[in-house]
Design a protein around this motif. Structure first.
Motif: not given
Length: 173
Positions: A78-79, A82-83, A85-86, A92
């Motif tokens: 999940i982390m 999210v990372l 996607s940003e 990262s």
């Protein structure tokens, strides 16, 4: 595993990944690996990162216990999603790699880890294990350090690292 073994082992493997892919072994990538390799232990107040967390470590340990949520592949995925996607920065990628390597390294420990938390709390471990601060961990540390130096020298990663550090420092000044 103690913090310095996590850092050195993760840097060695991260250097190996950089040497075989298009990822550059920059100061940003290495910093991501280091921070990612330390962060899962935010759930232990006596850990290197826990002692520097301004009390957050106590709250995380109270809520999830040591080697709970922060050592889960589900939470890591999940982390990472999210990372990514940003940001697709080297930091990262390094962070995601370092965090995953921490989980894998603790998978080899006697205590094991809850790989599939929150769906399962069972702790999994490899059939060959080490004890934290034991002789085998010391061997892992020194072999990882030697591997890091070997990969860094043979693939010219240190010159890449130092060049990125010089670039970073010039931007600051």
């Amino acid at each position: 595993m103690r913090y310095h073994t996590h850092v050195v082992t993760s840097l060695a493997i991260g250097a190996g990944i950089a040497s075989q892919t298009s990822l550059s072994f920059t100061i940003s990538y290495a910093a991501g690996i280091i921070i990612g390799s330390l962060l899962p232990d935010i759930d232990e107040p006596n850990s290197y990162v826990g002692r520097r967390s301004l009390g957050m470590s106590n709250k995380v340990k109270q809520a999830f216990g040591h080697r709970g949520m922060t050592h889960s592949l589900i939470i890591w995925a999940i982390m990472a999603a999210v990372l990514l996607s940003e940001s697709h920065s080297l930091f990262s990628f390094g962070f995601i790699i370092g965090y995953l390597l921490h989980i894998i390294e603790d998978f080899f420990s006697v205590q094991g880890i809850p790989l599939f938390w929150p769906f399962q709390t069972k702790r999994y471990k490899f059939f060959i294990t080490y004890r934290t601060a034991g002789f085998l961990e010391m061997v892992i540390f020194y072999l990882s350090f030697a591997l890091f130096i070997y990969i860094g020298v043979n693939h010219h990663l240190f010159s890449e690292l130092f060049q990125s550090l010089i670039t970073f420092l010039r931007r600051l000044l």
